[in-house]
Design a protein around this motif. Structure first.
Motif, mmCIF file in Angstrom:
data_model
loop_
_atom_site.group_PDB
_atom_site.id
_atom_site.type_symbol
_atom_site.label_atom_id
_atom_site.label_comp_id
_atom_site.label_asym_id
_atom_site.label_seq_id
_atom_site.Cartn_x
_atom_site.Cartn_y
_atom_site.Cartn_z
ATOM 1 N N UNK A 25 2.813 -0.281 -12.602
ATOM 2 C CA UNK A 25 1.686 -0.213 -11.682
ATOM 3 C C UNK A 25 2.218 0.980 -10.688
ATOM 4 N N UNK A 26 3.396 0.931 -10.194
ATOM 5 C CA UNK A 26 3.958 1.533 -9.230
ATOM 6 C C UNK A 26 5.573 1.773 -9.047
ATOM 7 N N UNK A 110 5.914 6.814 -3.719
ATOM 8 C CA UNK A 110 5.859 6.568 -2.226
ATOM 9 C C UNK A 110 6.849 5.756 -1.505
ATOM 10 N N UNK A 111 6.821 5.699 -0.654
ATOM 11 C CA UNK A 111 8.001 4.795 0.276
ATOM 12 C C UNK A 111 6.922 3.801 1.143
ATOM 13 N N UNK A 127 4.685 8.271 2.956
ATOM 14 C CA UNK A 127 5.470 7.326 3.740
ATOM 15 C C UNK A 127 4.513 6.338 4.278
ATOM 16 N N UNK A 128 4.385 5.397 3.663
ATOM 17 C CA UNK A 128 3.455 4.291 4.316
ATOM 18 C C UNK A 128 4.136 3.586 5.380
ATOM 19 N N UNK A 132 0.061 0.045 1.571
ATOM 20 C CA UNK A 132 -1.034 0.447 1.297
ATOM 21 C C UNK A 132 -2.146 -0.715 1.685
ATOM 22 N N UNK A 133 -3.400 -0.466 1.910
ATOM 23 C CA UNK A 133 -4.491 -1.300 2.266
ATOM 24 C C UNK A 133 -4.568 -2.556 1.025
ATOM 25 N N UNK A 134 -4.759 -2.018 -0.275
ATOM 26 C CA UNK A 134 -4.977 -3.343 -1.451
ATOM 27 C C UNK A 134 -3.698 -4.222 -1.168
ATOM 28 N N UNK A 135 -2.587 -4.095 -0.643
ATOM 29 C CA UNK A 135 -1.385 -4.975 -0.552
ATOM 30 C C UNK A 135 -1.421 -5.610 0.798
#
Length: 144
Positions: A25-26, A110-111, A127-128, A132-135
């Motif tokens: 998924x990622x 991503x990070x 770089x989060x 992410x919002x879904x998590x």
């Protein structure tokens, strides 16, 4: 790559073996203190898979687990201590550490939890700040 698609992986000593099917998924890097402390490294390379895409093919009885939070159940080999995976039941995903699947072409996207980094990485990837919002995160990006 496994003969019928997917990828094979194993713990450090080989007592535990697994197979991942399909595509992750990622993939990316986590910089949170929990992952750093668990991995004994400055950053953790992850590959996230749907739970049903990960199968323990050998040594399931050799796995031990620890659940520090409701988000993560970390699993390792009781024989060698090698870290194998982390289940994320709230997200329906399993993180199989990238190093456990040597043939997987690791393509980080991503990070996450970059606000906690101790190893700044200038690689052009997003770089989060957290997730992410879904998590359950803000989705806020921070600069390299």
């Amino acid at each position: 790559m496994a003969a019928n698609g997917g990828y094979n992986g194993k713990c450090f000593c080989g007592a535990v073996e697994l197979k991942v099917s399909g595509e992750p998924v990622a993939m990316g890097y986590c910089h949170c203190s929990s992952c750093r402390e668990w991995s004994a490294g400055p950053v953790n390379a992850f590959s996230l898979w749907p739970q049903d895409a990960v199968t323990i093919t050998k040594g399931a009885d050799s796995l031990a687990s620890y659940q520090k939070t409701e988000r993560s159940i970390r699993k390792w080999c009781k024989t060698c201590g090698g870290h194998v995976l982390t289940e994320h039941p709230l997200w329906g995903l399993t993180d199989v550490y990238a190093a456990v699947i040597p043939a997987l072409p690791f393509k980080p996207m991503l990070h996450v939890n970059y606000q906690e980094t101790v190893l700044p990485m200038k690689d052009g990837l997003p770089k989060q700040r957290d997730f992410p919002p879904g998590f359950g995160g803000t989705g806020e990006l921070v600069e390299e």
